[in-house]
Design a protein around this motif. Structure first.
Motif, PDB file in Angstrom:
ATOM      1  N   VAL A   4      29.931 -90.816  -2.579  1.00 14.93           N
ATOM      2  CA  VAL A   4      28.881 -89.879  -2.223  1.00 14.93           C
ATOM      3  C   VAL A   4      29.392 -88.439  -2.166  1.00 14.93           C
ATOM      4  O   VAL A   4      30.597 -88.189  -2.130  1.00 14.93           O
ATOM      5  CB  VAL A   4      28.232 -90.252  -0.879  1.00 14.93           C
ATOM      6  CG1 VAL A   4      27.568 -91.627  -0.973  1.00 14.93           C
ATOM      7  CG2 VAL A   4      29.245 -90.202   0.257  1.00 14.93           C
ATOM      8  N   ILE A   5      28.430 -87.520  -2.089  1.00 13.93           N
ATOM      9  CA  ILE A   5      28.734 -86.091  -2.104  1.00 13.93           C
ATOM     10  C   ILE A   5      27.989 -85.398  -0.980  1.00 13.93           C
ATOM     11  O   ILE A   5      26.808 -85.668  -0.740  1.00 13.93           O
ATOM     12  CB  ILE A   5      28.322 -85.465  -3.453  1.00 13.93           C
ATOM     13  CG1 ILE A   5      29.184 -86.037  -4.588  1.00 13.93           C
ATOM     14  CG2 ILE A   5      28.429 -83.943  -3.423  1.00 13.93           C
ATOM     15  CD1 ILE A   5      28.619 -85.782  -5.951  1.00 13.93           C
ATOM     16  N   ILE A   6      28.683 -84.491  -0.303  1.00 11.18           N
ATOM     17  CA  ILE A   6      28.068 -83.581   0.661  1.00 11.18           C
ATOM     18  C   ILE A   6      28.066 -82.198   0.007  1.00 11.18           C
ATOM     19  O   ILE A   6      29.132 -81.657  -0.300  1.00 11.18           O
ATOM     20  CB  ILE A   6      28.846 -83.533   1.983  1.00 11.18           C
ATOM     21  CG1 ILE A   6      28.944 -84.927   2.605  1.00 11.18           C
ATOM     22  CG2 ILE A   6      28.181 -82.556   2.951  1.00 11.18           C
ATOM     23  CD1 ILE A   6      29.906 -84.998   3.785  1.00 11.18           C
ATOM     24  N   ALA A   7      26.892 -81.650  -0.220  1.00 10.83           N
ATOM     25  CA  ALA A   7      26.786 -80.316  -0.818  1.00 10.83           C
ATOM     26  C   ALA A   7      26.431 -79.308   0.264  1.00 10.83           C
ATOM     27  O   ALA A   7      25.570 -79.569   1.109  1.00 10.83           O
ATOM     28  CB  ALA A   7      25.737 -80.306  -1.926  1.00 10.83           C
ATOM     29  N   TYR A   8      27.098 -78.174   0.238  1.00 10.46           N
ATOM     30  CA  TYR A   8      26.931 -77.176   1.290  1.00 10.46           C
ATOM     31  C   TYR A   8      26.933 -75.777   0.686  1.00 10.46           C
ATOM     32  O   TYR A   8      27.326 -75.576  -0.475  1.00 10.46           O
ATOM     33  CB  TYR A   8      28.062 -77.290   2.310  1.00 10.46           C
ATOM     34  CG  TYR A   8      29.410 -76.871   1.737  1.00 10.46           C
ATOM     35  CD1 TYR A   8      29.895 -75.581   1.902  1.00 10.46           C
ATOM     36  CD2 TYR A   8      30.186 -77.764   0.987  1.00 10.46           C
ATOM     37  CE1 TYR A   8      31.108 -75.184   1.353  1.00 10.46           C
ATOM     38  CE2 TYR A   8      31.395 -77.389   0.437  1.00 10.46           C
ATOM     39  CZ  TYR A   8      31.858 -76.088   0.619  1.00 10.46           C
ATOM     40  OH  TYR A   8      33.045 -75.702   0.056  1.00 10.46           O
ATOM     41  N   LYS A   9      26.520 -74.797   1.481  1.00  9.08           N
ATOM     42  CA  LYS A   9      26.537 -73.397   1.051  1.00  9.08           C
ATOM     43  C   LYS A   9      27.486 -72.586   1.927  1.00  9.08           C
ATOM     44  O   LYS A   9      27.738 -72.931   3.080  1.00  9.08           O
ATOM     45  CB  LYS A   9      25.133 -72.801   1.108  1.00  9.08           C
ATOM     46  CG  LYS A   9      24.183 -73.410   0.083  1.00  9.08           C
ATOM     47  CD  LYS A   9      22.818 -72.747   0.100  1.00  9.08           C
ATOM     48  CE  LYS A   9      21.914 -73.355  -0.964  1.00  9.08           C
ATOM     49  NZ  LYS A   9      20.562 -72.743  -0.977  1.00  9.08           N
ATOM     50  N   GLN A  10      27.994 -71.519   1.322  1.00 10.58           N
ATOM     51  CA  GLN A  10      28.896 -70.601   2.003  1.00 10.58           C
ATOM     52  C   GLN A  10      30.073 -71.361   2.605  1.00 10.58           C
ATOM     53  O   GLN A  10      30.739 -72.103   1.905  1.00 10.58           O
ATOM     54  CB  GLN A  10      28.108 -69.752   3.002  1.00 10.58           C
ATOM     55  CG  GLN A  10      27.058 -68.885   2.292  1.00 10.58           C
ATOM     56  CD  GLN A  10      26.312 -67.947   3.188  1.00 10.58           C
ATOM     57  OE1 GLN A  10      26.531 -67.881   4.399  1.00 10.58           O
ATOM     58  NE2 GLN A  10      25.388 -67.186   2.616  1.00 10.58           N
ATOM     59  N   ALA A  11      30.338 -71.226   3.888  1.00 13.56           N
ATOM     60  CA  ALA A  11      31.553 -71.831   4.454  1.00 13.56           C
ATOM     61  C   ALA A  11      31.220 -72.835   5.544  1.00 13.56           C
ATOM     62  O   ALA A  11      31.931 -72.954   6.538  1.00 13.56           O
ATOM     63  CB  ALA A  11      32.465 -70.737   5.006  1.00 13.56           C
ATOM     64  N   ALA A  12      30.139 -73.607   5.348  1.00  7.49           N
ATOM     65  CA  ALA A  12      29.686 -74.522   6.396  1.00  7.49           C
ATOM     66  C   ALA A  12      30.648 -75.678   6.627  1.00  7.49           C
ATOM     67  O   ALA A  12      30.766 -76.174   7.745  1.00  7.49           O
ATOM     68  CB  ALA A  12      28.296 -75.051   6.060  1.00  7.49           C
ATOM     69  N   ILE A  13      31.285 -76.144   5.579  1.00  8.85           N
ATOM     70  CA  ILE A  13      32.304 -77.188   5.697  1.00  8.85           C
ATOM     71  C   ILE A  13      33.424 -76.870   4.714  1.00  8.85           C
ATOM     72  O   ILE A  13      33.233 -76.096   3.760  1.00  8.85           O
ATOM     73  CB  ILE A  13      31.737 -78.608   5.429  1.00  8.85           C
ATOM     74  CG1 ILE A  13      31.212 -78.727   4.003  1.00  8.85           C
ATOM     75  CG2 ILE A  13      30.644 -78.964   6.425  1.00  8.85           C
ATOM     76  CD1 ILE A  13      30.775 -80.131   3.670  1.00  8.85           C
ATOM     77  N   PRO A  14      34.617 -77.439   4.869  1.00  8.65           N
ATOM     78  CA  PRO A  14      35.724 -77.153   3.952  1.00  8.65           C
ATOM     79  C   PRO A  14      35.445 -77.683   2.541  1.00  8.65           C
ATOM     80  O   PRO A  14      34.750 -78.691   2.361  1.00  8.65           O
ATOM     81  CB  PRO A  14      36.912 -77.893   4.579  1.00  8.65           C
ATOM     82  CG  PRO A  14      36.525 -78.127   6.000  1.00  8.65           C
ATOM     83  CD  PRO A  14      35.039 -78.299   5.995  1.00  8.65           C
ATOM     84  N   ASN A  15      36.023 -77.020   1.546  1.00 10.11           N
ATOM     85  CA  ASN A  15      35.823 -77.467   0.161  1.00 10.11           C
ATOM     86  C   ASN A  15      36.577 -78.747  -0.157  1.00 10.11           C
ATOM     87  O   ASN A  15      36.407 -79.321  -1.229  1.00 10.11           O
ATOM     88  CB  ASN A  15      36.205 -76.365  -0.832  1.00 10.11           C
ATOM     89  CG  ASN A  15      37.656 -75.932  -0.715  1.00 10.11           C
ATOM     90  OD1 ASN A  15      38.456 -76.551  -0.005  1.00 10.11           O
ATOM     91  ND2 ASN A  15      38.018 -74.855  -1.392  1.00 10.11           N
ATOM     92  N   THR A  16      37.401 -79.208   0.779  1.00 11.07           N
ATOM     93  CA  THR A  16      38.074 -80.502   0.616  1.00 11.07           C
ATOM     94  C   THR A  16      37.186 -81.649   1.091  1.00 11.07           C
ATOM     95  O   THR A  16      37.518 -82.814   0.898  1.00 11.07           O
ATOM     96  CB  THR A  16      39.380 -80.532   1.414  1.00 11.07           C
ATOM     97  OG1 THR A  16      39.106 -80.161   2.778  1.00 11.07           O
ATOM     98  CG2 THR A  16      40.405 -79.571   0.825  1.00 11.07           C
ATOM     99  N   VAL A  17      36.054 -81.307   1.714  1.00 12.40           N
ATOM    100  CA  VAL A  17      35.133 -82.320   2.232  1.00 12.40           C
ATOM    101  C   VAL A  17      33.844 -82.371   1.424  1.00 12.40           C
ATOM    102  O   VAL A  17      33.255 -83.434   1.237  1.00 12.40           O
ATOM    103  CB  VAL A  17      34.812 -82.051   3.725  1.00 12.40           C
ATOM    104  CG1 VAL A  17      33.787 -83.040   4.266  1.00 12.40           C
ATOM    105  CG2 VAL A  17      36.092 -82.105   4.559  1.00 12.40           C
TER     106      VAL A  17
END
Length: 494
Positions: free
Chosen positions: A272-285
Motif C-alpha cells: 500500500v501507499i500513503i500519499a501526502y503533501k508538503q512535509a506531513a510525513i517523512p518521504n521514507t514513509v
C-alpha cells in the motif's frame, strides 16, 4: 491423543496466540522499513478520482462553498439570495438534496479503466465532514443520508473487479474548528467552517456539531483516526491520500494511523501507499504529492501529482470549462519523464452524472493511452527527461503548473524496464519530413555497441530514418499519420 492434540492446536489459534504480530510500530523509524513506493505504483502512471459530495448541490464557485458561505463574500450573498438566511438554511440542509440518483459504480469504474487509469476511487471525505461510505462513526454519511448508498464500498468493489488498484482520498483533517479557544475568531484559514453564532456552525447539538467540527480537539483527533480505521477495515484501499491539512493532526495520531494501515495491509499481503503533501510525513514513509503541478527536474524518488480535468474548481459547478486532451496528456508525459505518477480529478453533478464533455475528453485520453501503452506503463525515466523550449510557469503549490503549453518542439523520454528500448515522446504533431535534432542522444554515436539499432513510429509501425551530425542525433519524421496529442518513437537498442 491425536484428536486431543488437534483440538489443542485449534484452541491455541483461536485464542490469538498464533495471531500475526504487528510488524510496524507507531514511530517514523519503524514505519520507514516498509516500501513507500512499490513497483506497481511506478508501473501504473495514471489514476482517476472525483470530487463529489454535498458541495455538488449548490454547484456554485467551488467545493469550498461551505467555507465561504459562512464568511462575508459573494458566496454568502449568493447563498442567502438563493436559499435564505444562514439562520434558516445551513450547509447540512443540502444533504437531503444530494441524492446521486444516477450514480453507477460499475459504469464509472469502466469509464475510468477505458480512460487508461490503473487506480481509481472517490474523494472519501472532503473538508465538509460528510463521509462517502457506510459509517458507524460519522452520522453524516452517504449510506444513511443523501444518496443512501455506500459510495466508497460500491466503487471499491467495481474498481478491484476491473483489476485496478483502489484509492481513497481524505481531506477531513481540516474539518476541526481551530479558533484557538476564541469562538469569535472564526476567520482562521485552517477551520473549514467559521464559528458563526446563530447558525449551525455554533450548534451544541452533538450530531450537528460533529459535522461542523465544533468539538474539542482531542475528541476530533480520535474521530479523525476512527474514520480512517473504518475505511481501512471495510474497503482495504491500496492508496490512502491526504490533503495538505494532514500537518494539523498531532504527530502521534499520524504515526498511529500509518502503523495501523501498514500492519493491516501486511496481514492482507497488500503493498500500500500513503500519499501526502508538503512535509506531513517523512518521504521514507509515504509518497509526496504536488497539487496541480509537478517537479521541474527528474526525481530519484517516485512522486505524485493531483490535477483537475476542469479549469475552475475541483467539483462540478455551473459554467465549468475543461482542459483539452492535448494539454492533459502532454503534461502527464512530462510528469512521467520525471519519475512521477498522475492522479486526475473529474467532477460529477449532484445527480451522479459525469457529463458528456468530460466523457469525451476521457475517451480521447484512453484512445491515446491504448495506442502507446507499451511506452507508458511499466516504464522508467531515461537518464535525462527531455528537451524543448516550452515555458513552464510556477505552480500554485510548488514546482511547475500543470497547464504548460507544450508543442511538437518539445520532447520527453522514457525507457523500458529491461533497458531494450528508449521511447521518445514528441509533445505535439510534427510535420512529415521534420528533422528532430538533439545532442541528448548524440552520445550513442560514440558507443555503437550500446547504441540505437532501429527506430519505429509507434501507432503506425513506420520505420524512421535517423543518423548523427557532428554532435547531434537526428531523426526524420516519416510520412505517416501523426497523432494530434503526442507521438512516440520507439528506439530499439543493440
Amino acid at each position: 491423543m491425536r484428536h486431543l492434540l488437534s483440538l489443542g492446536l485449534v484452541l491455541l489459534m483461536t485464542s490469538g496466540l498464533f495471531a500475526q504480530k504487528d510488524v510496524y510500530k507507531a514511530n517514523w523509524e519503524s514505519l520507514s522499513a516498509h516500501n513507500e513506493a512499490p513497483e506497481w505504483f511506478s508501473d501504473a502512471k495514471f489514476g482517476i478520482y472525483f470530487h463529489w459530495g454535498v458541495y455538488s448541490v449548490p454547484a456554485y464557485y467551488s467545493e469550498w462553498y461551505p467555507y465561504f458561505m459562512y464568511r462575508d463574500n459573494k458566496v454568502k450573498e449568493h447563498h442567502i439570495k438563493t436559499y435564505g438566511e444562514l439562520s434558516e438554511f445551513n450547509y447540512h440542509d443540502f444533504v437531503p438534496m444530494f441524492k446521486g440518483k444516477q450514480f453507477d459504480a460499475e459504469e464509472w469504474a469502466q469509464l475510468f479503466k477505458d480512460a487508461g487509469a490503473k487506480f481509481a476511487g472517490p474523494c472519501s471525505q472532503h473538508h465538509d465532514g460528510f463521509a462517502m461510505w457506510d459509517s458507524k462513526v460519522n452520522p453524516w454519511n452517504s449510506k444513511d443520508k443523501g444518496p443512501k448508498k455506500d459510495i466508497t464500498g460500491l466503487l471499491s468493489k467495481a474498481v478491484k473487479e476491473r483489476d485496478m488498484k483502489f484509492i481513497a482520498t481524505f481531506h477531513h483533517a481540516r474539518n476541526l474548528q481551530r479558533h484557538e479557544g476564541n469562538p469569535d475568531k472564526f476567520a482562521t484559514y485552517h477551520s473549514h467552517f467559521a464559528h458563526v453564532p446563530g447558525t449551525a456552525t455554533a450548534s451544541t447539538d452533538k450530531k450537528i456539531a460533529k459535522m461542523y467540527g465544533n468539538i474539542p480537539a482531542d475528541e476530533f483527533n480520535e474521530y479523525w483516526f476512527d474514520q480512517l480505521k473504518e475505511v481501512i477495515d471495510q474497503y482495504s484501499p491500496d492508496i490512502i491520500w491526504f490533503d495538505v491539512w494532514l500537518r494539523m493532526i498531532p504527530l502521534e495520531y499520524r504515526q498511529q494511523f500509518a502503523a495501523y494501515y501498514l500492519n493491516e495491509a501486511k496481514k492482507k499481503d497488500q503493498e500500500v501507499i500513503i500519499a501526502y503533501k508538503q512535509a506531513a510525513i517523512p518521504n521514507t514513509v509515504g509518497v509526496l504529492d504536488i497539487e496541480q503541478g509537478g517537479k521541474r527536474d527528474q526525481s530519484e524518488s517516485v512522486w505524485l501529482t493531483d490535477i483537475t480535468l476542469s479549469n475552475k474548481s475541483w467539483s462540478y459547478i455551473e459554467g465549468q470549462t475543461y482542459k483539452t486532451p492535448q494539454m492533459v496528456v502532454r503534461n502527464m508525459i512530462d510528469v512521467w519523464s520525471k519519475n512521477g505518477v498522475v492522479l486526475l480529478n473529474v467532477s460529477p453533478t449532484a445527480d451522479g452524472v459525469i457529463n458528456q464533455e468530460q466523457r469525451d475528453i476521457l475517451k480521447r485520453i484512453g484512445e491515446w493511452m491504448k495506442k502507446y501503452d507499451e511506452a507508458v506503463y511499466e516504464t522508467r525515466p531515461y537518464s535525462i527527461n527531455g528537451f524543448g523550449n516550452a515555458k513552464a510557469e510556477e505552480g500554485d503549490h510548488g514546482g511547475q503548473t500543470a497547464k504548460v503549453k507544450y508543442t511538437a518542439k518539445d520532447a520527453r523520454f522514457l525507457k523500458s524496464k529491461d533497458g531494450k528500448y528508449i521511447y521518445l515522446f514528441i509533445l505535439g504533431k510534427p510535420a512529415p519530413g521534420t528533422v528532430i535534432s538533439t545532442k541528448e542522444l548524440g552520445v550513442h554515436k560514440y558507443y555503437p555497441e550500446e547504441g540505437i539499432k532501429k527506430i519505429t513510429h509507434m501507432g503506425t509501425d513506420t520505420t524512421c530514418e535517423w543518423g548523427f551530425g557532428d554532435i547531434n542525433f537526428e531523426l526524420t519524421v516519416p510520412d505517416a499519420e501523426m497523432d494530434d496529442i503526442a507521438n512516440v518513437f520507439r528506439m530499439e537498442l543493440n
